[in-house]
Write a protein that holds these residues in place. Structure first.
Motif, PDB file in Angstrom:
ATOM      1  N   ALA A  15       0.832  -1.084  -0.023  1.00  0.00           N
ATOM      2  CA  ALA A  15      -0.106   0.103  -0.144  1.00  0.00           C
ATOM      3  C   ALA A  15       0.851   1.194  -0.034  1.00  0.00           C
ATOM      4  CB  ALA A  15      -1.063   0.000   1.292  1.00  0.00           C
ATOM      5  N   ALA A  16       1.945   1.032   0.715  1.00  0.00           N
ATOM      6  CA  ALA A  16       2.794   2.268   0.788  1.00  0.00           C
ATOM      7  C   ALA A  16       3.446   2.505  -0.619  1.00  0.00           C
ATOM      8  CB  ALA A  16       4.004   1.909   1.753  1.00  0.00           C
ATOM      9  N   ALA A  17       3.527   1.709  -1.276  1.00  0.00           N
ATOM     10  CA  ALA A  17       4.276   1.669  -2.610  1.00  0.00           C
ATOM     11  C   ALA A  17       3.351   2.387  -3.791  1.00  0.00           C
ATOM     12  CB  ALA A  17       4.791   0.388  -3.272  1.00  0.00           C
ATOM     13  N   ASP A  18       2.265   2.042  -3.438  1.00  0.00           N
ATOM     14  CA  ASP A  18       0.859   2.671  -4.018  1.00  0.00           C
ATOM     15  C   ASP A  18       0.566   4.347  -3.879  1.00  0.00           C
ATOM     16  OD1 ASP A  18       0.533   0.603  -5.977  1.00  0.00           O
ATOM     17  OD2 ASP A  18      -1.005  -0.187  -4.437  1.00  0.00           O
ATOM     18  N   LYS A  19       1.222   4.720  -2.564  1.00  0.00           N
ATOM     19  CA  LYS A  19       1.245   5.819  -2.203  1.00  0.00           C
ATOM     20  C   LYS A  19      -0.408   6.252  -1.629  1.00  0.00           C
ATOM     21  CE  LYS A  19       5.025   7.362  -3.230  1.00  0.00           C
ATOM     22  NZ  LYS A  19       6.222   7.491  -2.353  1.00  0.00           N
ATOM     23  N   ALA A  20      -0.931   4.730  -1.212  1.00  0.00           N
ATOM     24  CA  ALA A  20      -2.519   4.677  -0.517  1.00  0.00           C
ATOM     25  C   ALA A  20      -2.619   6.075   0.398  1.00  0.00           C
ATOM     26  CB  ALA A  20      -2.585   3.640  -0.049  1.00  0.00           C
ATOM     27  N   GLY A  21      -3.649   6.589   0.232  1.00  0.00           N
ATOM     28  CA  GLY A  21      -4.232   7.446   1.416  1.00  0.00           C
ATOM     29  C   GLY A  21      -3.565   8.799   1.048  1.00  0.00           C
ATOM     30  N   GLN A  22      -2.755   9.183  -0.159  1.00  0.00           N
ATOM     31  CA  GLN A  22      -2.125  10.360  -0.570  1.00  0.00           C
ATOM     32  C   GLN A  22      -2.444  10.669  -1.738  1.00  0.00           C
ATOM     33  OE1 GLN A  22      -0.440  11.239   2.289  1.00  0.00           O
ATOM     34  NE2 GLN A  22      -0.809   9.402   3.110  1.00  0.00           N
ATOM     35  N   PHE A  23      -1.890  12.055  -1.969  1.00  0.00           N
ATOM     36  CA  PHE A  23      -2.227  12.314  -3.474  1.00  0.00           C
ATOM     37  C   PHE A  23      -0.961  12.361  -4.344  1.00  0.00           C
ATOM     38  CE2 PHE A  23      -5.732  14.901  -1.326  1.00  0.00           C
ATOM     39  CZ  PHE A  23      -6.554  14.933  -2.236  1.00  0.00           C
ATOM     40  N   ILE A  24      -1.276  11.769  -5.527  1.00  0.00           N
ATOM     41  CA  ILE A  24      -0.020  11.502  -6.540  1.00  0.00           C
ATOM     42  C   ILE A  24      -0.367  12.486  -7.541  1.00  0.00           C
ATOM     43  CG2 ILE A  24      -0.305   8.946  -5.832  1.00  0.00           C
ATOM     44  CD1 ILE A  24      -1.641   8.838  -8.696  1.00  0.00           C
ATOM     45  N   ARG A  31      -4.122  13.790  -7.781  1.00  0.00           N
ATOM     46  CA  ARG A  31      -5.364  12.793  -7.735  1.00  0.00           C
ATOM     47  C   ARG A  31      -5.089  12.115  -6.266  1.00  0.00           C
ATOM     48  NH1 ARG A  31      -7.523  10.668 -13.500  1.00  0.00           N
ATOM     49  NH2 ARG A  31      -7.612  12.704 -14.471  1.00  0.00           N
ATOM     50  N   TYR A  32      -6.316  11.615  -5.801  1.00  0.00           N
ATOM     51  CA  TYR A  32      -5.930  11.074  -4.381  1.00  0.00           C
ATOM     52  C   TYR A  32      -6.160   9.421  -4.869  1.00  0.00           C
ATOM     53  CZ  TYR A  32      -7.335   9.248   0.041  1.00  0.00           C
ATOM     54  OH  TYR A  32      -7.448   8.248   1.264  1.00  0.00           O
ATOM     55  N   MET A  33      -5.030   8.898  -4.235  1.00  0.00           N
ATOM     56  CA  MET A  33      -4.824   7.646  -4.382  1.00  0.00           C
ATOM     57  C   MET A  33      -5.667   6.594  -3.277  1.00  0.00           C
ATOM     58  SD  MET A  33      -3.773   5.085  -6.364  1.00  0.00           S
ATOM     59  CE  MET A  33      -2.033   5.489  -7.194  1.00  0.00           C
ATOM     60  N   LYS A  34      -6.882   6.410  -3.751  1.00  0.00           N
ATOM     61  CA  LYS A  34      -7.756   5.511  -2.764  1.00  0.00           C
ATOM     62  C   LYS A  34      -7.249   4.078  -3.061  1.00  0.00           C
ATOM     63  CE  LYS A  34     -12.201   6.567  -2.626  1.00  0.00           C
ATOM     64  NZ  LYS A  34     -13.551   6.671  -3.259  1.00  0.00           N
ATOM     65  N   SER A  35      -7.198   3.440  -1.732  1.00  0.00           N
ATOM     66  CA  SER A  35      -6.757   1.927  -1.755  1.00  0.00           C
ATOM     67  C   SER A  35      -8.177   1.042  -1.806  1.00  0.00           C
ATOM     68  CB  SER A  35      -6.177   1.594  -0.360  1.00  0.00           C
ATOM     69  OG  SER A  35      -6.871   1.658   0.742  1.00  0.00           O
ATOM     70  N   PRO A  36      -7.924  -0.142  -2.399  1.00  0.00           N
ATOM     71  CA  PRO A  36      -9.113  -1.223  -2.330  1.00  0.00           C
ATOM     72  C   PRO A  36      -9.743  -1.193  -1.069  1.00  0.00           C
ATOM     73  CG  PRO A  36      -7.278  -1.853  -3.516  1.00  0.00           C
ATOM     74  CD  PRO A  36      -6.584  -0.719  -2.692  1.00  0.00           C
ATOM     75  N   LEU A  37      -8.854  -1.078   0.127  1.00  0.00           N
ATOM     76  CA  LEU A  37      -9.719  -1.219   1.429  1.00  0.00           C
ATOM     77  C   LEU A  37     -10.446   0.004   1.765  1.00  0.00           C
ATOM     78  CD1 LEU A  37      -9.777  -2.494   4.266  1.00  0.00           C
ATOM     79  CD2 LEU A  37      -7.645  -1.324   4.910  1.00  0.00           C
ATOM     80  N   ASP A  75       7.748   6.347   5.490  1.00  0.00           N
ATOM     81  CA  ASP A  75       6.837   7.546   5.771  1.00  0.00           C
ATOM     82  C   ASP A  75       5.553   7.200   6.361  1.00  0.00           C
ATOM     83  OD1 ASP A  75       8.654   8.918   4.023  1.00  0.00           O
ATOM     84  OD2 ASP A  75       7.554   8.251   2.052  1.00  0.00           O
ATOM     85  N   TYR A  76       5.130   5.802   6.563  1.00  0.00           N
ATOM     86  CA  TYR A  76       3.930   5.274   7.031  1.00  0.00           C
ATOM     87  C   TYR A  76       4.083   4.849   8.591  1.00  0.00           C
ATOM     88  CZ  TYR A  76       1.645   6.120   2.419  1.00  0.00           C
ATOM     89  OH  TYR A  76       1.155   6.278   1.230  1.00  0.00           O
ATOM     90  N   GLY A  77       5.026   3.964   8.908  1.00  0.00           N
ATOM     91  CA  GLY A  77       5.212   3.191  10.111  1.00  0.00           C
ATOM     92  C   GLY A  77       4.207   1.989   9.823  1.00  0.00           C
ATOM     93  N   PHE A  78       4.293   1.304  11.088  1.00  0.00           N
ATOM     94  CA  PHE A  78       3.536  -0.028  11.286  1.00  0.00           C
ATOM     95  C   PHE A  78       2.284   0.064  11.750  1.00  0.00           C
ATOM     96  CE2 PHE A  78       7.962  -0.783  10.312  1.00  0.00           C
ATOM     97  CZ  PHE A  78       7.890  -2.153   9.740  1.00  0.00           C
ATOM     98  N   ALA A  79       1.853   1.237  12.096  1.00  0.00           N
ATOM     99  CA  ALA A  79       0.634   1.548  12.912  1.00  0.00           C
ATOM    100  C   ALA A  79       0.080   2.998  12.854  1.00  0.00           C
ATOM    101  CB  ALA A  79       0.685   1.419  14.309  1.00  0.00           C
TER     102      ALA A  79
END
Length: 275
Positions: A15-24, A31-37, A75-79
């Motif tokens: 998910a971090a590689a996809d920049k999930a939850g961030q703007f790309i 554009r906002y990168m919405k994850s499948p979750l 950039d994200y951490g584990f929690a």
């Protein structure tokens, strides 16, 4: 009819590689990168999918003691933490529950061992047992894998407790007979090279050969077996055009929105009566 209890499993590093939850950057615009979750959480609240499923937990396999995982999640951490990026908005809820309070770590620590280490097989088996224990604790009727960077074995064998109850959402068409077929961890990059008239024949050296350009890709929801994206397809969508000048994140954004989210939604709807 009671709801099926759904557990979601992912690798945070994917998910971090996809920049999930961030703007790309998408061709010069954010554009906002919405994850499948994140998509699934919204669908459970806003569509009939929420009448069929209840989300019981989110499991991730990342190992906080692994230097490689630490680097991937720098950039994200584990929690979730208020002072860092996260893969979905901090206030995101599904069916009234905060997603950030539904996270469960089950580290695949065996990945720290060399590939040829004799202890690796036992470590992989221990990880799958720990994962099964967590899924049984959460009373999972169905499990969705999303970017889990581990190939399961014991959990998906015939006769196992969750046989044919574990499915994977994959950013590519997985039917071997399809000219658009893209399996494995490099499915999006494979599709991008294909649109540029290249076929990667060795992912270690990135050796390529010329091929006829293929300008579409899609996504598949399929049962998980112990192969690489080789399980029976439940539903797939071939809805993504590829521009040869797309970046990998631009193509991921397109494919999530045009193929993967619909495949996840419709595939889960088709799976529900069989649970």
């Amino acid at each position: 009819m009671p709801k099926a209890k759904l557990v979601y499993i992912l690798s945070l590093r994917n998910a971090a590689a996809d920049k999930a939850g961030q703007f790309i950057d998408y061709k010069g615009e954010p554009r906002y990168m919405k994850s499948p979750l994140e998509y699934l959480a919204e669908a459970l609240d806003g569509t009939p999918l929420g009448d069929a499923y209840s989300l019981e937990g989110i499991v991730f396999d990342d190992d906080a003691q692994s230097p490689r995982d630490q680097a991937a999640l720098a950039d994200y951490g584990f929690a979730w933490s208020a002072d860092r990026k996260w893969i979905f908005p901090p206030d995101l809820r599904a069916q009234g529950r905060l997603l950030r309070e539904m996270l469960h770590p089950v580290p695949s620590a065996y990945r720290r061992l060399p590939l040829n280490a004799p202890e690796r097989a036992a470590g992989k088996s221990a990880f799958e047992r720990a994962l099964l224990d967590k899924l049984l604790t959460l009373q999972a009727d169905a499990v969705v894998l999303d970017g889990l960077l581990v190939i399961l074995d014991e959990l998906v064998r015939p006769g196992s407790r969750l046989y044919r109850k574990i499915v994977n959402i994959h950013p590519g068409i997985t039917r071997l007979e399809s000219p658009f077929q893209r399996r494995g961890a490099y499915a999006t990059l494979d599709a991008l090279h294909g649109a540029q008239g290249q076929k990667v024949v060795d992912w270690q050296t990135m050796a390529k050969v010329p091929t006829t350009p293929v300008l579409k890709t899609g996504a598949s929801l399929h049962y998980v077996d112990n192969g690489i994206d080789s399980g029976e397809v439940i539903y797939d969508v071939l809805g993504t055009d590829i521009a040869p000048d797309d970046s990998i994140l631009e193509l991921r954004w397109n494919n999530f929105n045009r193929s993967l989210f619909p495949a996840l939604h419709q595939g889960l709807a088709l799976l529900a009566p069989h649970l």
